[in-house]
Enzyme design. Sequence first.
Site, PDB file in Angstrom:
ATOM      1  N   LEU A  75      29.208   2.359   3.044  1.00  0.00           N
ATOM      2  CA  LEU A  75      28.107   3.008   3.750  1.00  0.00           C
ATOM      3  C   LEU A  75      27.106   3.697   2.826  1.00  0.00           C
ATOM      4  O   LEU A  75      26.252   4.457   3.283  1.00  0.00           O
ATOM      5  CB  LEU A  75      28.661   3.986   4.795  1.00  0.00           C
ATOM      6  CG  LEU A  75      29.572   3.335   5.840  1.00  0.00           C
ATOM      7  CD1 LEU A  75      30.108   4.376   6.807  1.00  0.00           C
ATOM      8  CD2 LEU A  75      28.864   2.220   6.585  1.00  0.00           C
ATOM      9  N   CYS A  76      27.199   3.436   1.527  1.00  0.00           N
ATOM     10  CA  CYS A  76      26.227   3.992   0.579  1.00  0.00           C
ATOM     11  C   CYS A  76      24.933   3.192   0.622  1.00  0.00           C
ATOM     12  O   CYS A  76      24.952   1.974   0.744  1.00  0.00           O
ATOM     13  CB  CYS A  76      26.774   3.941  -0.847  1.00  0.00           C
ATOM     14  SG  CYS A  76      27.868   5.287  -1.241  1.00  0.00           S
ATOM     15  N   HIS A  77      23.829   3.901   0.486  1.00  0.00           N
ATOM     16  CA  HIS A  77      22.527   3.247   0.406  1.00  0.00           C
ATOM     17  C   HIS A  77      22.305   2.702  -1.003  1.00  0.00           C
ATOM     18  O   HIS A  77      22.693   3.356  -1.976  1.00  0.00           O
ATOM     19  CB  HIS A  77      21.400   4.246   0.708  1.00  0.00           C
ATOM     20  CG  HIS A  77      21.394   4.734   2.109  1.00  0.00           C
ATOM     21  ND1 HIS A  77      22.192   5.768   2.536  1.00  0.00           N
ATOM     22  CD2 HIS A  77      20.688   4.319   3.193  1.00  0.00           C
ATOM     23  CE1 HIS A  77      21.977   5.980   3.826  1.00  0.00           C
ATOM     24  NE2 HIS A  77      21.069   5.113   4.250  1.00  0.00           N
ATOM     25  N   MET A 113      27.601   9.878  -5.105  1.00  0.00           N
ATOM     26  CA  MET A 113      28.551   8.766  -5.136  1.00  0.00           C
ATOM     27  C   MET A 113      28.356   7.912  -6.385  1.00  0.00           C
ATOM     28  O   MET A 113      29.328   7.389  -6.944  1.00  0.00           O
ATOM     29  CB  MET A 113      28.430   7.912  -3.874  1.00  0.00           C
ATOM     30  CG  MET A 113      28.848   8.645  -2.603  1.00  0.00           C
ATOM     31  SD  MET A 113      30.499   9.381  -2.687  1.00  0.00           S
ATOM     32  CE  MET A 113      31.514   7.938  -2.943  1.00  0.00           C
ATOM     33  N   GLU A 114      27.122   7.784  -6.827  1.00  0.00           N
ATOM     34  CA  GLU A 114      26.855   7.024  -8.045  1.00  0.00           C
ATOM     35  C   GLU A 114      27.483   7.706  -9.259  1.00  0.00           C
ATOM     36  O   GLU A 114      28.088   7.036 -10.107  1.00  0.00           O
ATOM     37  CB  GLU A 114      25.347   6.842  -8.223  1.00  0.00           C
ATOM     38  CG  GLU A 114      24.720   5.865  -7.253  1.00  0.00           C
ATOM     39  CD  GLU A 114      24.619   6.349  -5.810  1.00  0.00           C
ATOM     40  OE1 GLU A 114      24.410   5.503  -4.931  1.00  0.00           O
ATOM     41  OE2 GLU A 114      24.763   7.568  -5.548  1.00  0.00           O
ATOM     42  N   ASP A 128      42.069   0.151 -18.989  1.00  0.00           N
ATOM     43  CA  ASP A 128      42.180  -1.294 -19.196  1.00  0.00           C
ATOM     44  C   ASP A 128      42.225  -1.647 -20.678  1.00  0.00           C
ATOM     45  O   ASP A 128      43.029  -2.480 -21.100  1.00  0.00           O
ATOM     46  CB  ASP A 128      41.004  -2.013 -18.527  1.00  0.00           C
ATOM     47  CG  ASP A 128      41.042  -3.505 -18.773  1.00  0.00           C
ATOM     48  OD1 ASP A 128      42.072  -4.139 -18.455  1.00  0.00           O
ATOM     49  OD2 ASP A 128      40.049  -4.051 -19.302  1.00  0.00           O
TER      50      ASP A 128
END
EC number: 4.6.1.17
Length: 159
Positions: A75-77, A113-114, A128
Site C-alpha cells: 500500500l505504499c505510494h 517506509m523508504e 548475505d
Amino acid sequence: MTQLTHFDTAGQAHMVDVGDKASTHRVAVATGTITMQPATFALVRDGSAKKGDVIGIARVAAIMATKRTADLIPLCHPIGLTKVAVEFVLDEATATVACVVRTETRGQTGVEMEALTGVQVALLTIYDMCKAVDRGMVIGNVKLLEKHGGKSGDWMAAG
C-alpha cells in the site's frame, strides 16, 4: 488513538488518497544494526570478505531498495526520491555494524517506509555476503529515528 488510514469503513485495505495533500519537503531517518562474530567483523571492516566490499555493496543495495519500496510494500505510494544518504558505523567493541538511511522528497506523502526498507535491505545484504563464515549474525534495532514534513509535522524517537 488515530484510526488506521489503510482501511476503509468496511475494513477493506486500500491505498490512501494523497491527491489533495500539499507537496512539502519530506525527510525520514531510520537505523538498524547487525551483530556478528569478531572475525566476521574484521572481514567487513578490512574489506577482505570473499564476496568483496561488504559495506560498499550494502550501501548500493540500500539505495536501490529505497527506490523499490512501493514494489515491496503493497500500500505504499511510488515516490520520486530527491535524496538518499546511507551511512555505516562500525563498532569493533561489540562487532556491530549500524546502518543509517536518510531519505528525502518533495511530495504529498512521507518517506519513512523508504528509509526503513533501505536499512533492512542493507543489513540483509551484509548478512548475505557474510553468511558463509557466520550464520549466527543478528539483525535488530530497526526503527525510525525521525521524520519531518507533512501534515503531522516533525517527529523524533525518544532517547
